[in-house]
Design a protein around this motif. Structure first.
Motif, PDB file in Angstrom:
ATOM      1  N   VAL A  41       0.840  -1.192   0.000  1.00  0.00           N
ATOM      2  CA  VAL A  41       0.000   0.000   0.000  1.00  0.00           C
ATOM      3  C   VAL A  41       0.878   1.245   0.000  1.00  0.00           C
ATOM      4  CG1 VAL A  41      -1.851   1.234   1.183  1.00  0.00           C
ATOM      5  CG2 VAL A  41      -1.743  -1.272   1.298  1.00  0.00           C
ATOM      6  N   LEU A  42       0.537   2.190  -0.879  1.00  0.00           N
ATOM      7  CA  LEU A  42       1.256   3.456  -0.942  1.00  0.00           C
ATOM      8  C   LEU A  42       0.234   4.584  -0.783  1.00  0.00           C
ATOM      9  CD1 LEU A  42       2.405   1.427  -3.448  1.00  0.00           C
ATOM     10  CD2 LEU A  42       4.238   3.110  -3.328  1.00  0.00           C
ATOM     11  N   ASN A  43       0.360   5.344   0.274  1.00  0.00           N
ATOM     12  CA  ASN A  43      -0.561   6.450   0.563  1.00  0.00           C
ATOM     13  C   ASN A  43       0.162   7.778   0.434  1.00  0.00           C
ATOM     14  OD1 ASN A  43      -2.779   4.839   1.137  1.00  0.00           O
ATOM     15  ND2 ASN A  43      -2.299   4.699   3.308  1.00  0.00           N
ATOM     16  N   ILE A 149       3.423  14.058   1.920  1.00  0.00           N
ATOM     17  CA  ILE A 149       4.104  12.948   2.592  1.00  0.00           C
ATOM     18  C   ILE A 149       3.628  11.621   2.005  1.00  0.00           C
ATOM     19  CG2 ILE A 149       4.468  11.737   4.785  1.00  0.00           C
ATOM     20  CD1 ILE A 149       4.035  14.400   6.224  1.00  0.00           C
ATOM     21  N   LEU A 150       4.576  10.744   1.708  1.00  0.00           N
ATOM     22  CA  LEU A 150       4.260   9.394   1.222  1.00  0.00           C
ATOM     23  C   LEU A 150       4.519   8.387   2.331  1.00  0.00           C
ATOM     24  CD1 LEU A 150       3.533   7.579  -1.288  1.00  0.00           C
ATOM     25  CD2 LEU A 150       6.006   7.269  -1.552  1.00  0.00           C
ATOM     26  N   ILE A 151       3.548   7.511   2.573  1.00  0.00           N
ATOM     27  CA  ILE A 151       3.683   6.445   3.565  1.00  0.00           C
ATOM     28  C   ILE A 151       3.406   5.112   2.887  1.00  0.00           C
ATOM     29  CG2 ILE A 151       2.744   5.469   5.696  1.00  0.00           C
ATOM     30  CD1 ILE A 151       2.103   8.271   6.625  1.00  0.00           C
ATOM     31  N   THR A 152       4.285   4.137   3.087  1.00  0.00           N
ATOM     32  CA  THR A 152       4.118   2.820   2.477  1.00  0.00           C
ATOM     33  C   THR A 152       4.158   1.735   3.557  1.00  0.00           C
ATOM     34  OG1 THR A 152       6.487   2.382   2.114  1.00  0.00           O
ATOM     35  CG2 THR A 152       5.343   3.683   0.446  1.00  0.00           C
ATOM     36  N   TYR A 174       8.330   5.900   5.246  1.00  0.00           N
ATOM     37  CA  TYR A 174       7.827   7.220   4.846  1.00  0.00           C
ATOM     38  C   TYR A 174       8.925   8.061   4.201  1.00  0.00           C
ATOM     39  CZ  TYR A 174      10.258   8.827   9.061  1.00  0.00           C
ATOM     40  OH  TYR A 174      11.211   9.105  10.005  1.00  0.00           O
ATOM     41  N   ARG A 175       8.490   9.090   3.493  1.00  0.00           N
ATOM     42  CA  ARG A 175       9.387  10.128   2.974  1.00  0.00           C
ATOM     43  C   ARG A 175       8.553  11.347   2.602  1.00  0.00           C
ATOM     44  NH1 ARG A 175       9.409   6.672  -1.776  1.00  0.00           N
ATOM     45  NH2 ARG A 175       8.612   7.745  -3.629  1.00  0.00           N
ATOM     46  N   ASN A 176       9.200  12.496   2.567  1.00  0.00           N
ATOM     47  CA  ASN A 176       8.507  13.723   2.167  1.00  0.00           C
ATOM     48  C   ASN A 176       9.252  14.445   1.043  1.00  0.00           C
ATOM     49  OD1 ASN A 176      10.653  14.554   3.760  1.00  0.00           O
ATOM     50  ND2 ASN A 176       9.538  16.243   4.718  1.00  0.00           N
ATOM     51  N   GLN A 177      10.016  13.666   0.275  1.00  0.00           N
ATOM     52  CA  GLN A 177      10.682  14.174  -0.922  1.00  0.00           C
ATOM     53  C   GLN A 177      10.509  13.148  -2.038  1.00  0.00           C
ATOM     54  OE1 GLN A 177      14.734  14.925   0.242  1.00  0.00           O
ATOM     55  NE2 GLN A 177      14.219  16.795   1.373  1.00  0.00           N
ATOM     56  N   LYS A 183       8.331   2.980  -4.441  1.00  0.00           N
ATOM     57  CA  LYS A 183       9.039   2.772  -3.186  1.00  0.00           C
ATOM     58  C   LYS A 183      10.512   3.098  -3.394  1.00  0.00           C
ATOM     59  CE  LYS A 183       7.934  -0.616  -0.506  1.00  0.00           C
ATOM     60  NZ  LYS A 183       7.687  -1.967   0.050  1.00  0.00           N
ATOM     61  N   GLY A 184      11.066   3.876  -2.486  1.00  0.00           N
ATOM     62  CA  GLY A 184      12.446   4.306  -2.632  1.00  0.00           C
ATOM     63  C   GLY A 184      13.381   3.640  -1.636  1.00  0.00           C
ATOM     64  N   LYS A 185      14.630   3.491  -2.029  1.00  0.00           N
ATOM     65  CA  LYS A 185      15.622   2.872  -1.155  1.00  0.00           C
ATOM     66  C   LYS A 185      15.910   3.731   0.075  1.00  0.00           C
ATOM     67  CE  LYS A 185      17.956   0.302  -4.841  1.00  0.00           C
ATOM     68  NZ  LYS A 185      19.232   0.068  -5.560  1.00  0.00           N
ATOM     69  N   ARG A 186      15.650   5.021  -0.026  1.00  0.00           N
ATOM     70  CA  ARG A 186      15.931   5.928   1.082  1.00  0.00           C
ATOM     71  C   ARG A 186      14.708   6.183   1.960  1.00  0.00           C
ATOM     72  NH1 ARG A 186      19.940  10.597  -1.508  1.00  0.00           N
ATOM     73  NH2 ARG A 186      21.572   9.153  -2.215  1.00  0.00           N
ATOM     74  N   ASP A 187      13.635   5.433   1.736  1.00  0.00           N
ATOM     75  CA  ASP A 187      12.470   5.563   2.601  1.00  0.00           C
ATOM     76  C   ASP A 187      12.876   5.243   4.041  1.00  0.00           C
ATOM     77  OD1 ASP A 187      11.088   6.125   0.350  1.00  0.00           O
ATOM     78  OD2 ASP A 187       9.908   4.285   0.310  1.00  0.00           O
TER      79      ASP A 187
END
Length: 241
Positions: A41-43, A149-152, A174-177, A183-187
């Motif tokens: 899930v990606l919100n 903000i992205l939350i996975t 999560y991340r805000n950039q 999905k990012g490796k730096r999440d």
């Protein structure tokens, strides 16, 4: 477009992997895996530059509303959702209104090239499509909202009689950039301790006795846990918002 309107009681519990394993032994006697039993899930949460909607939510008001876009890994669908919660004595009552779009349509919306109401006219199925799309457009315009903000997380879900639903959310990040549905490796990982699984019970009406007894015997009690609220607080401590 696909429109859905939901209203239900929601309770959340923070549990460990060991507790989840014990709970599932009982849950599987009464419930079955949902249609999408396991999913990514990606919100993507919308807010203005002052984070007014999130801050309001953290204050636990009697009434709160937020806008998010939800996508599932591997599917070309984005659900624009208006989530409303009204505080009850024992549990929050949640209402969710949503409209479905493609990833391409969503990119056009967030880039300002079009409105959701205009997009809904391309594949309108009923009057609710257009009405909810207009509500989304109003919120975006009135509050100057944009993706913030992205939350996975990974979700495992079960369904029972009377629309009872139980979900287990793990690997909360999560991340805000770089706010895209990738999905990012730096999440960043949210939880650092063993009690790192969010179990949520959603029901239309009364929660069944067997589930109440299960929670009571395990001495697990519901608590307030807003994913976006908790992530925002962590970002604020990190001085990233």
């Amino acid at each position: 477009m696909e429109t859905k309107v939901f209203d239900r009681i929601e309770k959340k519990y923070l549990i460990t992997a060991t507790e989840k394993k014990k709970f599932l032994k009982v849950i599987r006697k009464y419930m079955k895996p949902d249609s999408y039993h396991k999913s990514e899930v990606l919100n993507l949460y919308f807010d203005n530059d002052n984070y007014d909607l999130i801050i309001q939510s953290i204050d636990h008001p009697e009434f709160k509303e937020k806008l998010r876009a939800r996508s599932y890994g591997g599917y070309d669908r984005v659900f624009l959702e208006i989530k409303t919660k009204i505080k009850g004595q024992d549990a929050n009552v949640g209402y969710k209104r949503r409209v479905m779009a493609t990833h391409k349509d969503f990119s056009e919306l967030t880039s300002g090239k079009t409105t959701l109401a205009e997009l809904s006219m391309r594949s309108i199925e009923n009057s609710n499509d257009f009405q909810i799309a207009r509500e989304v457009d109003y919120l975006i315009g009135h509050f100057s909202l944009k993706p913030k903000i992205l939350i996975t997380y990974s979700r495992e879900s079960y369904k029972g009689d009377d629309e009872l639903r139980i979900t287990f959310d793990e690997n909360l990040k999560y991340r805000n950039q770089n706010l895209s549905f990738i999905k990012g490796k730096r999440d960043k990982i949210y939880f650092k301790d063993k009690r790192n699984i969010i179990m949520e019970v959603k029901a239309h009406g009364v929660i069944p006795l067997w589930l109440v007894q299960l929670m009571s015997e395990a001495k697990i009690y519901p608590q307030q846990f807003s994913k976006i609220g908790k992530v925002y607080e962590k970002l604020r401590k990190e001085k990233n918002v």
